[in-house]
Design a protein around this motif. Structure first.
Motif, mmCIF file in Angstrom:
data_model
loop_
_atom_site.group_PDB
_atom_site.id
_atom_site.type_symbol
_atom_site.label_atom_id
_atom_site.label_comp_id
_atom_site.label_asym_id
_atom_site.label_seq_id
_atom_site.Cartn_x
_atom_site.Cartn_y
_atom_site.Cartn_z
ATOM 1 N N PRO A 1 -2.728 -1.857 -5.392
ATOM 2 C CA PRO A 1 -3.083 -0.884 -4.350
ATOM 3 C C PRO A 1 -4.280 -1.327 -3.511
ATOM 4 C CG PRO A 1 -3.746 -0.109 -6.522
ATOM 5 C CD PRO A 1 -2.909 -1.326 -6.750
ATOM 6 N N ALA A 2 -4.281 -0.905 -2.255
ATOM 7 C CA ALA A 2 -5.375 -1.201 -1.325
ATOM 8 C C ALA A 2 -5.734 0.080 -0.573
ATOM 9 C CB ALA A 2 -4.968 -2.297 -0.351
ATOM 10 N N LYS A 3 -6.916 0.128 0.022
ATOM 11 C CA LYS A 3 -7.380 1.335 0.711
ATOM 12 C C LYS A 3 -6.447 1.748 1.838
ATOM 13 C CE LYS A 3 -12.323 0.792 -0.301
ATOM 14 N NZ LYS A 3 -13.679 0.624 0.261
ATOM 15 N N TYR A 4 -5.944 0.763 2.586
ATOM 16 C CA TYR A 4 -5.103 1.104 3.729
ATOM 17 C C TYR A 4 -3.742 1.662 3.322
ATOM 18 C CZ TYR A 4 -3.896 -3.790 2.711
ATOM 19 O OH TYR A 4 -3.571 -4.974 2.093
ATOM 20 N N ASP A 5 -3.398 1.568 2.039
ATOM 21 C CA ASP A 5 -2.145 2.158 1.570
ATOM 22 C C ASP A 5 -2.148 3.678 1.726
ATOM 23 O OD1 ASP A 5 -1.051 -0.291 0.849
ATOM 24 O OD2 ASP A 5 -1.843 -0.193 -1.192
ATOM 25 N N LEU A 6 -3.329 4.297 1.602
ATOM 26 C CA LEU A 6 -3.422 5.744 1.761
ATOM 27 C C LEU A 6 -3.014 6.166 3.168
ATOM 28 C CD1 LEU A 6 -6.769 6.520 -0.131
ATOM 29 C CD2 LEU A 6 -4.435 6.988 -0.904
ATOM 30 N N GLN A 7 -3.446 5.402 4.156
ATOM 31 C CA GLN A 7 -3.074 5.707 5.535
ATOM 32 C C GLN A 7 -1.569 5.568 5.728
ATOM 33 O OE1 GLN A 7 -5.093 6.893 7.874
ATOM 34 N NE2 GLN A 7 -3.358 7.076 9.297
ATOM 35 N N TRP A 8 -0.990 4.550 5.120
ATOM 36 C CA TRP A 8 0.458 4.343 5.212
ATOM 37 C C TRP A 8 1.201 5.533 4.608
ATOM 38 C CZ3 TRP A 8 5.053 4.121 2.728
ATOM 39 C CH2 TRP A 8 6.088 3.393 3.322
ATOM 40 N N LEU A 9 0.714 6.012 3.463
ATOM 41 C CA LEU A 9 1.360 7.141 2.798
ATOM 42 C C LEU A 9 1.207 8.430 3.596
ATOM 43 C CD1 LEU A 9 0.307 6.396 -0.896
ATOM 44 C CD2 LEU A 9 2.596 6.167 0.093
ATOM 45 N N LYS A 10 0.029 8.639 4.191
ATOM 46 C CA LYS A 10 -0.190 9.835 5.004
ATOM 47 C C LYS A 10 0.768 9.889 6.185
ATOM 48 C CE LYS A 10 -5.126 10.445 3.982
ATOM 49 N NZ LYS A 10 -6.511 10.405 4.541
ATOM 50 N N GLN A 11 1.061 8.731 6.761
ATOM 51 C CA GLN A 11 1.954 8.654 7.908
ATOM 52 C C GLN A 11 3.402 8.374 7.502
ATOM 53 O OE1 GLN A 11 -1.480 6.204 10.232
ATOM 54 N NE2 GLN A 11 0.449 6.326 11.347
ATOM 55 N N VAL A 12 3.665 8.403 6.177
ATOM 56 C CA VAL A 12 5.002 8.129 5.636
ATOM 57 C C VAL A 12 5.566 6.846 6.245
ATOM 58 C CG1 VAL A 12 7.190 9.196 4.964
ATOM 59 C CG2 VAL A 12 5.278 10.639 5.646
ATOM 60 N N GLY A 13 4.689 5.858 6.383
ATOM 61 C CA GLY A 13 5.105 4.567 6.910
ATOM 62 C C GLY A 13 5.454 4.561 8.382
ATOM 63 N N GLY A 14 5.247 5.713 9.046
ATOM 64 C CA GLY A 14 5.597 5.795 10.458
ATOM 65 C C GLY A 14 7.074 6.031 10.713
ATOM 66 N N TYR A 15 7.853 6.254 9.640
ATOM 67 C CA TYR A 15 9.292 6.453 9.799
ATOM 68 C C TYR A 15 9.621 7.779 10.485
ATOM 69 C CZ TYR A 15 10.044 2.433 6.758
ATOM 70 O OH TYR A 15 10.056 1.161 6.231
ATOM 71 N N LEU A 16 8.692 8.751 10.401
ATOM 72 C CA LEU A 16 8.964 10.061 10.982
ATOM 73 C C LEU A 16 8.505 10.178 12.429
ATOM 74 C CD1 LEU A 16 8.011 12.362 7.950
ATOM 75 C CD2 LEU A 16 10.252 11.438 8.577
#
Length: 202
Positions: A81-96
């Motif tokens: 895990p890395a810190k920027y993973d939290l941002q990815w999860l918050k944005q659901v990878g940008g898929y939405l």
């Protein structure tokens, strides 16, 4: 074009993928065959299939486990895990919303898939070992538990693999090409793995 996957990575990925798909087809058909296949093929047809599927499943399982272990060890350092993973999860990878959150060599979703492989895969392998070697003296209750664990962990992995296939093809145009050729377009890398791209271009 940016080099992304080595020949070894690609061969290992497709080796594990193909063996898993064959195991999923044979295993699920044996699990639900009486309810799904007998009405279609009849008892004799299902019996003929089961006589073929069972040894394929049993022997191929050993080859799958070997490949899975090598792949998990190879990709371990990418899946921490890395810190920027939290941002990815918050944005659901940008898929939405079509956004492009930061991601390293693998994104947070791929890391979740990796650790699902580790955890559910461990349960699948251990329970499968018990089922493959009943003559080692396991109690009946232990065998029944192993059968349940094997079925549940298999269904979990099949679900995640189906999601992985979708996101690696229709869900992210360009991802599949990378796992075939080993290279990805720089624009695709910038959108989906910006942290990794910055690292390789330094």
């Amino acid at each position: 074009m940016i080099p992304r996957w080595s020949t070894f990575d690609r061969v290992m990925h497709w080796y594990v993928a193909v063996t898993f798909i064959v195991l999923a087809i044979t295993g699920l058909s044996l699990l639900w065959g009486r309810h799904v296949l007998i009405p279609v093929f009849g008892k004799e047809g299902f019996a003929a299939w089961a006589n073929l599927a069972k040894p394929i499943h049993d022997y191929l399982a050993l080859a799958f486990v070997a490949g899975l272990v090598v792949m998990l060890v190879k990709f371990f350092h990418h899946s921490l895990p890395a810190k920027y993973d939290l941002q990815w999860l918050k944005q659901v990878g940008g898929y939405l919303d079509g956004s492009h959150p930061p991601a390293g060599f693998v994104n947070a979703g791929e890391k979740m898939f990796y650790w699902t492989l580790v955890l559910a895969g461990t349960g699948l392998v251990i329970s499968g070992f018990w089922l493959l070697f009943p003559n080692l003296g396991f109690e009946r209750d232990a065998m029944q538990t192993a059968n349940i664990v094997h079925g549940i962990t298999a269904l979990i992995l099949v679900t995640f693999v189906c999601l992985h296939i979708y996101l690696g093809t229709l869900g992210s145009e360009g991802a599949l090409e990378g796992m075939v050729s080993g290279e990805v377009d720089e624009g695709w890398a910038r959108q989906h793995h910006s942290v990794w791209l910055d690292e390789v271009q330094q």
